[in-house]
Design an enzyme around this catalytic site. Structure first.
Site, PDB file in Angstrom:
ATOM      1  N   ASN A  11       0.841  -1.183   0.000  1.00  0.00           N
ATOM      2  CA  ASN A  11       0.000   0.000   0.000  1.00  0.00           C
ATOM      3  C   ASN A  11       0.886   1.246   0.000  1.00  0.00           C
ATOM      4  O   ASN A  11       1.522   1.573   1.000  1.00  0.00           O
ATOM      5  CB  ASN A  11      -0.915  -0.033   1.231  1.00  0.00           C
ATOM      6  CG  ASN A  11      -1.898   1.106   1.267  1.00  0.00           C
ATOM      7  OD1 ASN A  11      -1.577   2.237   0.924  1.00  0.00           O
ATOM      8  ND2 ASN A  11      -3.102   0.811   1.720  1.00  0.00           N
ATOM      9  N   ALA A  12       0.927   1.936  -1.131  1.00  0.00           N
ATOM     10  CA  ALA A  12       1.796   3.109  -1.276  1.00  0.00           C
ATOM     11  C   ALA A  12       1.428   4.207  -0.288  1.00  0.00           C
ATOM     12  O   ALA A  12       2.312   4.912   0.217  1.00  0.00           O
ATOM     13  CB  ALA A  12       1.726   3.641  -2.706  1.00  0.00           C
ATOM     14  N   ASP A  70      -1.820  -3.916  10.475  1.00  0.00           N
ATOM     15  CA  ASP A  70      -3.177  -4.044   9.967  1.00  0.00           C
ATOM     16  C   ASP A  70      -3.996  -3.039  10.749  1.00  0.00           C
ATOM     17  O   ASP A  70      -3.759  -2.816  11.942  1.00  0.00           O
ATOM     18  CB  ASP A  70      -3.729  -5.459  10.135  1.00  0.00           C
ATOM     19  CG  ASP A  70      -4.940  -5.709   9.234  1.00  0.00           C
ATOM     20  OD1 ASP A  70      -5.102  -4.983   8.226  1.00  0.00           O
ATOM     21  OD2 ASP A  70      -5.718  -6.621   9.530  1.00  0.00           O
ATOM     22  N   LYS A 174      -2.464  14.662  10.345  1.00  0.00           N
ATOM     23  CA  LYS A 174      -2.875  13.267  10.529  1.00  0.00           C
ATOM     24  C   LYS A 174      -1.687  12.411  10.958  1.00  0.00           C
ATOM     25  O   LYS A 174      -1.811  11.560  11.836  1.00  0.00           O
ATOM     26  CB  LYS A 174      -3.488  12.714   9.245  1.00  0.00           C
ATOM     27  CG  LYS A 174      -3.921  11.262   9.393  1.00  0.00           C
ATOM     28  CD  LYS A 174      -4.338  10.654   8.069  1.00  0.00           C
ATOM     29  CE  LYS A 174      -4.548   9.168   8.246  1.00  0.00           C
ATOM     30  NZ  LYS A 174      -4.664   8.455   6.987  1.00  0.00           N
ATOM     31  N   ARG A 180      -2.142   5.047  13.342  1.00  0.00           N
ATOM     32  CA  ARG A 180      -0.905   4.489  12.791  1.00  0.00           C
ATOM     33  C   ARG A 180       0.300   5.233  13.368  1.00  0.00           C
ATOM     34  O   ARG A 180       1.304   4.629  13.724  1.00  0.00           O
ATOM     35  CB  ARG A 180      -0.916   4.552  11.264  1.00  0.00           C
ATOM     36  CG  ARG A 180       0.233   3.780  10.650  1.00  0.00           C
ATOM     37  CD  ARG A 180       0.076   3.606   9.142  1.00  0.00           C
ATOM     38  NE  ARG A 180      -0.995   2.663   8.835  1.00  0.00           N
ATOM     39  CZ  ARG A 180      -2.157   2.996   8.283  1.00  0.00           C
ATOM     40  NH1 ARG A 180      -2.408   4.235   7.946  1.00  0.00           N
ATOM     41  NH2 ARG A 180      -3.070   2.078   8.043  1.00  0.00           N
TER      42      ARG A 180
END
Length: 194
Positions: A11-12, A70, A174, A180
């Site tokens: 996932n870029a 994940d 963010k 994350r």
């Protein structure tokens, strides 16, 4: 000398986000960097399980220290759904963020409780040992999409303490406050401590 770590993702968006959070603390390698073009199945029933499947696959097959994550969006009034199925919530092949968001908004129609949390689990395999890290950010799901940055459910998630969605806040903010970011910062603290 910086520690080399593989981030087991294709996932870029995730790679860019984690790279920005880690900065120059480690030499981050992608799956492309190690010529891994295998689609590692995410068949576990938990976020932690899926992260472990990916990190252990790379460690076993490439002999490289690795971490994988994940992430799931857990909506209180939906019993924690979409959770581990967040990326494929709308069904079908692949990841369709637009379809996932539309399904979520449809399922929340008429519900007063729109509280939700994003949760990231990171599995690090370092010298044959596994370490787990978690990041959680609470917030709520709004009724319609707002904002242009980010990916996934970012246009419908407003984190606690803010009046804008992740997509409106932009990547710089963010990347400081996200689920994350919290998990990756715990990973960084751990790496500095060893």
């Amino acid at each position: 000398m910086k520690r080399k770590l593989v981030f087991a993702t294709n996932n870029a968006h995730k790679l860019e986000e984690v790279s920005a959070i880690l900065g120059d603390k480690v030499e981050l390698l992608s799956l492309n960097d190690i010529n891994c073009h295998t689609d590692i199945p995410e068949t576990a029933e938990t976020l932690e399980g899926n992260a472990y499947l990916k990190s252990s696959f790379i460690y076993r097959n490439y002999g490289l220290n690795c971490f994988a994550d994940d992430t799931g969006l857990e909506v209180e009034s939906l019993g924690g759904a979409p959770g581990v199925y967040s990326a494929r919530y709308a069904g079908g092949e692949g990841h369709n963020a637009e379809a996932n968001m539309l399904k979520l908004l449809h399922e929340l129609e008429g519900k007063d409780n729109r509280r939700a949390q994003f949760r990231t689990a990171i599995s690090l395999i370092l010298d044959e040992k596994e370490y787990l890290f978690e990041g959680i950010i609470k917030g709520e799901i709004i009724k319609e999409k707002r904002g242009d940055s980010g990916f996934g459910y970012d246009p419908v998630f407003v984190p606690e303490g803010y009046d804008r969605t992740f997509a409106e806040l932009g990547n710089e903010i963010k990347n400081q406050i996200s689920h994350r970011a919290l998990a990756v910062n715990k990973l960084c603290e751990f790496l500095r401590s060893i």
